[in-house]
Design an enzyme around this catalytic site. Sequence first.
Site, PDB file in Angstrom:
ATOM      1  N   CYS A  41       0.806  -1.223   0.000  1.00 36.85           N
ATOM      2  CA  CYS A  41       0.000   0.000   0.000  1.00 36.85           C
ATOM      3  C   CYS A  41       0.836   1.269   0.000  1.00 36.85           C
ATOM      4  O   CYS A  41       0.283   2.361  -0.072  1.00 36.85           O
ATOM      5  CB  CYS A  41      -0.958  -0.003   1.180  1.00 36.85           C
ATOM      6  SG  CYS A  41      -0.138   0.057   2.777  1.00 36.85           S
ATOM      7  N   ASP A  69       2.787   2.487   2.464  1.00 32.29           N
ATOM      8  CA  ASP A  69       3.001   3.118   3.771  1.00 32.29           C
ATOM      9  C   ASP A  69       4.456   2.978   4.193  1.00 32.29           C
ATOM     10  O   ASP A  69       5.075   1.930   4.001  1.00 32.29           O
ATOM     11  CB  ASP A  69       2.131   2.460   4.851  1.00 32.29           C
ATOM     12  CG  ASP A  69       0.646   2.702   4.651  1.00 32.29           C
ATOM     13  OD1 ASP A  69       0.303   3.640   3.912  1.00 32.29           O
ATOM     14  OD2 ASP A  69      -0.156   1.958   5.225  1.00 32.29           O
ATOM     15  N   CYS A  79      -1.639   6.088   4.599  1.00 35.31           N
ATOM     16  CA  CYS A  79      -3.069   6.352   4.706  1.00 35.31           C
ATOM     17  C   CYS A  79      -3.446   6.821   6.115  1.00 35.31           C
ATOM     18  O   CYS A  79      -2.645   6.759   7.045  1.00 35.31           O
ATOM     19  CB  CYS A  79      -3.863   5.106   4.327  1.00 35.31           C
ATOM     20  SG  CYS A  79      -3.695   3.756   5.503  1.00 35.31           S
ATOM     21  N   CYS A 128      -2.382  -1.815   8.184  1.00 36.53           N
ATOM     22  CA  CYS A 128      -1.863  -0.491   8.550  1.00 36.53           C
ATOM     23  C   CYS A 128      -1.345  -0.471   9.978  1.00 36.53           C
ATOM     24  O   CYS A 128      -0.418   0.268  10.298  1.00 36.53           O
ATOM     25  CB  CYS A 128      -2.950   0.565   8.389  1.00 36.53           C
ATOM     26  SG  CYS A 128      -3.531   0.729   6.698  1.00 36.53           S
TER      27      CYS A 128
END
Length: 131
Positions: free
Chosen positions: A54, A56, A80, A123
């Site tokens: 993603c 990150d 995010c 996350c």
Amino acid sequence: MLTIIVFKEFSIFQTLIVDGNVSVVDHYENPRNVGSLDKNSKSVGTGLVGAPACGDVMKLQIQVDEDGKISDAKFKTFGCGSAIASSSLATEWVKGKSIEDALKIKNTDLARELCLPPVKLHCSSELKQDY
């Protein structure tokens, strides 16, 4: 009460559904402990992790006092809203704990507190790699 929050990030809209908990929004809009500690200090440890899936990237730093307690924690996260919120919450939770106790914090604990949906669990799991 069901609240739907839409974050506009990198021209992509991501929706988080939060059931009666605005903690994720609060930590995203008002992140705690953003910044850096002196990386040259012998009492500071630094973890850096990225998630290719993603995009990150998280840096988490802790400062440990003479008694072995975490006296300060800072983070910088590029990612995010869920990643930012997880980093912010993690720095709050580790302060005042021993390293041993901080290691007991699980990403699922962070995700549960923030009411992250299953699709956003990764996350918070990146933080576990930081310790």
